[in-house]
Design an enzyme around this catalytic site. Structure first.
Site, PDB file in Angstrom:
ATOM      1  CG  PHE A 235      -1.640   1.284   1.496  1.00 28.47           C
ATOM      2  CD1 PHE A 235      -2.704   1.652   0.682  1.00 28.47           C
ATOM      3  CD2 PHE A 235      -1.286   2.137   2.546  1.00 28.47           C
ATOM      4  CE1 PHE A 235      -3.395   2.843   0.899  1.00 28.47           C
ATOM      5  CE2 PHE A 235      -1.971   3.333   2.772  1.00 28.47           C
ATOM      6  CZ  PHE A 235      -3.039   3.684   1.945  1.00 28.47           C
ATOM      7  CG  PHE A 258       2.049  -0.627   5.220  1.00 30.89           C
ATOM      8  CD1 PHE A 258       0.903  -0.581   4.451  1.00 30.89           C
ATOM      9  CD2 PHE A 258       2.118  -1.524   6.268  1.00 30.89           C
ATOM     10  CE1 PHE A 258      -0.169  -1.427   4.724  1.00 30.89           C
ATOM     11  CE2 PHE A 258       1.052  -2.367   6.556  1.00 30.89           C
ATOM     12  CZ  PHE A 258      -0.096  -2.313   5.774  1.00 30.89           C
ATOM     13  CD  GLU A 259       5.926   5.441  -0.487  1.00 34.48           C
ATOM     14  OE1 GLU A 259       5.795   6.355   0.381  1.00 34.48           O
ATOM     15  OE2 GLU A 259       5.659   5.567  -1.663  1.00 34.48           O
ATOM     16  CG  LEU A 260       2.423   3.937   5.422  1.00 35.21           C
ATOM     17  CD1 LEU A 260       2.222   3.447   6.841  1.00 35.21           C
ATOM     18  CD2 LEU A 260       1.199   3.631   4.573  1.00 35.21           C
TER      19      LEU A 260
END
Ligand SMILES: NC(=O)c1ccc[n+]([C@@H]2O[C@H](COP(=O)([O-])OP(=O)(O)OC[C@H]3O[C@@H](n4cnc5c(N)ncnc54)[C@H](O)[C@@H]3O)[C@@H](O)[C@H]2O)c1
Ligand SMILES: O=CCCC(=O)O
Length: 492
Positions: A235, A258-260
């Site tokens: 995501f 996760f690349e937030l």
């Protein structure tokens, strides 16, 4: 602004792509708008859980044979897909600008950047090596295999409607995984054009599936997270939604990437090349009008050069040509939506209330349309300002001042996220010691633009985990299996 004129009109699709079929039928549809003109440019099916389950089943069935294709075969498809993206870059760029609002030159740049992940992973696919191990027991031998994890759910944002999909899908498909992609409902057309090129590149049916969801997004996300057939979720988006997807994926213990959100500090020491530092700060801060997760969010300038730095930046930013991204002379397009503008306004107001000085007023450009916004530059921003803690994701450049390296490192690290950071200095000791101390996954020194398919992209702290691109990215889509052979006779 009329519909873009394309060489290949068929790149504009009107349905989802599941198991090699284009699906237009649905009980509900959603509208896609051109954020620059605010006009409706497409109506697409708002798919529900039943459609996502079809996509998961297709990906699962396809995986049973796709996982056994040779890495060389997968590399051939990936290389072909890279070539198709490059051949169609102008058309793809226009579609991207039309739905996202960024300037056409940036959009075509994104297509080339996105395509580079297919080229990179065509080269990495055959290089997924295991290891040979001598265990403690002398009659045993062991070796490891890297195997594809399985079906992957790829949930992607609007700010890079093409490249955020390609850098996940390229690594997954190279590893031998099949995918179900869910693009953002604001920018699905680039994803659909990509799906057509995936088909033309010759990937087997069901290897790449694309579901469309707007109102049904939470249930589609939940279905991907809870399906036992999906073994991995990747995501890119906000930390809050990342946490939700992590919780939802716990019942099936999925592999996750996760690349937030980020809150990138951009640190400029007084010995830096000032003109270069200003140019690079502009490139970083105003790329996509501040709507990238590695855009400078807080600019820290050593106190002796703050005024010069801010004035030079303002002079250069005044020369931006803001307009519809498809106009030839536009250097900067518009924001994605009104909510994004409200956040910029809120951070601006808060900083000014707390004592910040206005160097460039900026603000809404209503005469151009509801989503146009001209950049703001502030100095004397206090550490207590909201922008020091939260990502603005927009064209507000807050300049903070600092005296020492220790002080600026403590400001820079005073945040719960850690994605990108920047350091500008001519002193190698400063560059080295500050880079080492910064709590971010990526540090960029003396350049404001560093992303590339060859580098590992990813964060620390609440910016997530996992790496995309580079030699490491394929591991996010593989699992290690060890095979031990016992009962060997004594060594000869
Ligand atoms: N890291 C990045 O590149 C990136 C990209 C976009 C946004 N962001 C961050 O997110 C903030 C807000 O932007 P946003 O509203 O687009 O982010 P978001 O996290 O709300 O949305 C990102 C994507 O997740 C989808 N999504 C939302 N709820 C979901 C759910 N329950 N299940 C599955 N998917 C779901 C959205 O439709 C969108 O496609 C920005 O200010 C920025 O901080 C980061
Ligand atoms: O917004 C996130 C991605 C930025 C990039 O890859 O350059």
């Amino acid at each position: 602004m009329p519909r873009p004129i394309l060489q290949r009109e068929e790149l504009i699709r009107d349905g989802a792509y599941i198991n090699g079929q284009w699906i237009r039928e649905a009980s509900e549809y959603f509208e896609v708008i051109d954020p620059a003109s605010n006009e409706v440019i497409a109506k697409l099916p708002d798919q529900n859980v039943s459609a996502v389950n079809d996509a998961i089943d297709a990906a699962y069935d396809s995986f049973q044979s796709y996982k056994n294709t040779t890495p060389r075969q997968r590399a051939t498809w990936l290389r072909k897909l890279h070539s198709l993206m490059i051949e169609n870059a102008q058309d793809l760029g226009q579609i991207l600008t039309w739905e996202n609002g960024k300037a056409l030159s940036d959009a075509v740049g994104e297509i080339r950047y996105g395509a580079s992940y297919f080229e990179w992973y065509a080269e990495e696919a055959p290089r997924a090596y295991g290891a040979v191990i001598q265990p403690g027991n002398s009659s045993n031998r062991a070796f490891t295999l890297k195997q594809p994890v399985g079906v992957c759910g790829l949930i992607c944002p609007w700010n890079f409607p093409s490249a955020m999909i390609t850098r996940k899908a390229a690594a997954a498909l190279a590893a031998g995984c099949t995918v179900v992609v869910r693009p953002d409902a604001q920018t699905p057309l680039s994803a659909l054009a990509l799906a057509l090129l995936v088909e033309e590149a010759g990937f087997p049916k069901g290897a790449f599936n694309l579901v469309l969801a707007d109102k049904h997004t939470p249930e589609v996300g939940l279905a991907l997270c809870e399906s036992p057939k999906v073994r991995k979720i990747s995501f890119t988006g906000s930390t809050n939604i990342g946490k939700l997807l992590m919780r939802q994926s716990s019942s099936t213990m999925k592999k996750l990437s996760f690349e937030l959100g980020g809150n990138a500090p951009f640190i400029v020491f007084e010995d830096a090349d000032l003109e270069h530092a200003v140019d690079q700060a502009i490139a970083s801060k105003f790329r996509g009008l501040g709507q990238t997760c590695v855009c400078a969010n807080r600019v820290y300038v050593q106190d002796s050069i703050v005024e010069k730095f801010a004035n030079l930046m303002a002079d250069k930013v005044r020369k931006f040509v803001i307009g519809h991204g498809l106009n030839e002379d536009t250097t900067h397009g518009c924001m994605i939506n009104s909510k994004a503008i409200l956040k910029v306004e809120e951070h601006k107001r808060d900083a000014i209330e707390k004592g910040a000085k206005v160097v460039l007023e900026g603000g809404p450009l209503k005469e151009l349309g509801p989503h146009f916004y001209s950049p703001v530059i502030l100095t004397d921003v206090p550490q207590s300002a909201k922008v020091s803690k939260e990502e603005t994701f927009g064209p507000l450049c807050p300049i903070f001042s600092f005296k020492t390296a220790e002080e600026v490192v403590s400001y820079a690290n005073d945040t719960n996220v850690g994605l990108g950071s920047y350091v500008f200095s001519r002193d190698i000791n400063t560059i080295y010691t500050v880079s080492e101390a910064l709590e971010t996954g990526m540090v960029s020194c003396n350049t404001g633009l560093f992303t590339d398919s060859a580098i590992p992209f990813g964060g620390v702290k609440e910016s997530g985990f996992g790496r995309e691109g580079s030699l490491y990215g394929i591991d996010d889509y593989m699992v290690i299996k060890v095979i031990t052979i016992g009962g060997l006779p004594k060594k000869i």
